[in-house]
Design an enzyme around this catalytic site. Structure first.
Site, mmCIF file in Angstrom:
data_model
loop_
_atom_site.group_PDB
_atom_site.id
_atom_site.type_symbol
_atom_site.label_atom_id
_atom_site.label_comp_id
_atom_site.label_asym_id
_atom_site.label_seq_id
_atom_site.Cartn_x
_atom_site.Cartn_y
_atom_site.Cartn_z
ATOM 1 N N TYR A 56 0.951 -1.171 -0.021
ATOM 2 C CA TYR A 56 0.039 0.028 -0.123
ATOM 3 C C TYR A 56 0.864 1.243 -0.094
ATOM 4 C CZ TYR A 56 -3.335 -3.125 1.870
ATOM 5 O OH TYR A 56 -4.338 -4.463 2.024
ATOM 6 N N HIS A 120 1.270 -11.737 2.463
ATOM 7 C CA HIS A 120 0.247 -11.121 1.695
ATOM 8 C C HIS A 120 -0.588 -11.973 0.532
ATOM 9 C CE1 HIS A 120 -0.967 -6.561 0.429
ATOM 10 N NE2 HIS A 120 -2.240 -7.551 0.378
#
Length: 289
Positions: A56, A120
């Site tokens: 992000y 992730h």
């Protein structure tokens, strides 16, 4: 935790013994100064759980917001994630996150370490994935993070961890909402006390014209976002709604003054379309062994 007694202060206990707030705030696709303002709005609204990731690119801004919030570090649960492509570089990635999170440390505020570190995605071969998991466990054992888990892992990926005789993740974060319920993953995790976190709980607005959602919105006199977040909470998941708009951030947490009946929960459960209902490309891919 009984759903009737849910509140903004509700927490779940992880296998590690740490407590995680039952509602989180997502910051995916939120960049720059808006991350700081969004996180501050979330903290003001009562959220005590922020979900970030290296992908992000906003770990530093999350820490900045926390340092400006006036809250103590231990009052807010912070998650970050490492992509599987960095499977052989976990230690360096962890140190990178620690540097970014500590960028706004002052005499009055020290970030310390993340509360939760996730892999992730599972998009590498099983051998490398297990090697990465071992390195993530080592990062925890070395004191660089408090708890560790995974994201987007299917049952087969989790079973490989068991088969290798390794410690289970404390969290599996997956896309999860009435239209994509991943019941096999949820059941597997629940039986082993692995907390399931739900990203895309608001389905990015895609299904908001669904007749069932519209009917329930009218019945409860709540907007569709409230119905979706409340469904997730009552299912025992940890929803991670995201927004950059302060009024929406506050509204998404305004879900503790009503209760969806068993019959209406069943109506929402009936919306499940399996993989076809997924809206994010991160959903556990079928072609990853």
């Amino acid at each position: 935790m009984e759903s009737e007694h849910l509140s903004i202060h509700s927490v779940k206990e992880l296998l590690s013994g740490e407590k995680i707030p039952a509602l989180g705030f997502g910051v995916y696709r939120n960049q720059g100064p808006t991350v700081v303002s969004a996180c501050l709005a979330a903290l003001e609204a009562g959220y005590r759980h922020i979900d970030s990731a290296q992908l992000y690119g906003n770990e530093m801004e999350v820490a900045e917001a926390l340092s400006k919030s006036g809250l103590k570090r231990e009052e807010v649960f912070i998650t970050t994630k490492i992509l599987s492509k960095d499977w052989n570089n976990v230690a360096s990635c962890v140190q990178g996150s620690l540097q970014r999170f500590s960028a706004h440390d002052t005499d009055g505020f020290t970030f310390g370490v993340p509360d939760l570190l996730l892999i992730h995605d599972p998009r590498i071969n099983p051998e490398d994935r297990l090697s990465m998991w071992k390195d993530v466990l080592k990062a925890r054992d070395d004191g660089f993070v408090k708890s560790v888990g995974v994201s987007n892992f299917a049952v087969r990926h989790l079973e490989q961890i068991v088969a290798a005789g390794l410690e289970l993740p404390v969290v599996n974060q997956i896309e999860l909402h009435p239209f994509c319920q991943r019941r096999d993953i949820v059941e597997w995790c629940t039986k082993r006390c692995i907390v399931v976190e739900a990203y895309c709980p608001l389905v990015r607005g895609k299904y908001w014209d669904n007749p069932t959602l519209l009917n329930l919105s009218n019945k409860y006199q709540r907007d569709i976002g409230h119905i979706l977040v409340r469904w997730s909470l009552q299912k025992g998941h940890i929803p991670l709604p995201k927004s950059s708009q302060p009024h929406r951030i506050k509204s998404n947490a305004n879900v503790y003054d009503f209760h969806i009946t068993i019959e209406d929960m069943e109506a929402l459960d009936a919306l499940d379309e399996g993989d076809n209902g997924a809206i994010a490309g991160w959903n556990p891919p079928l072609n990853v062994p």
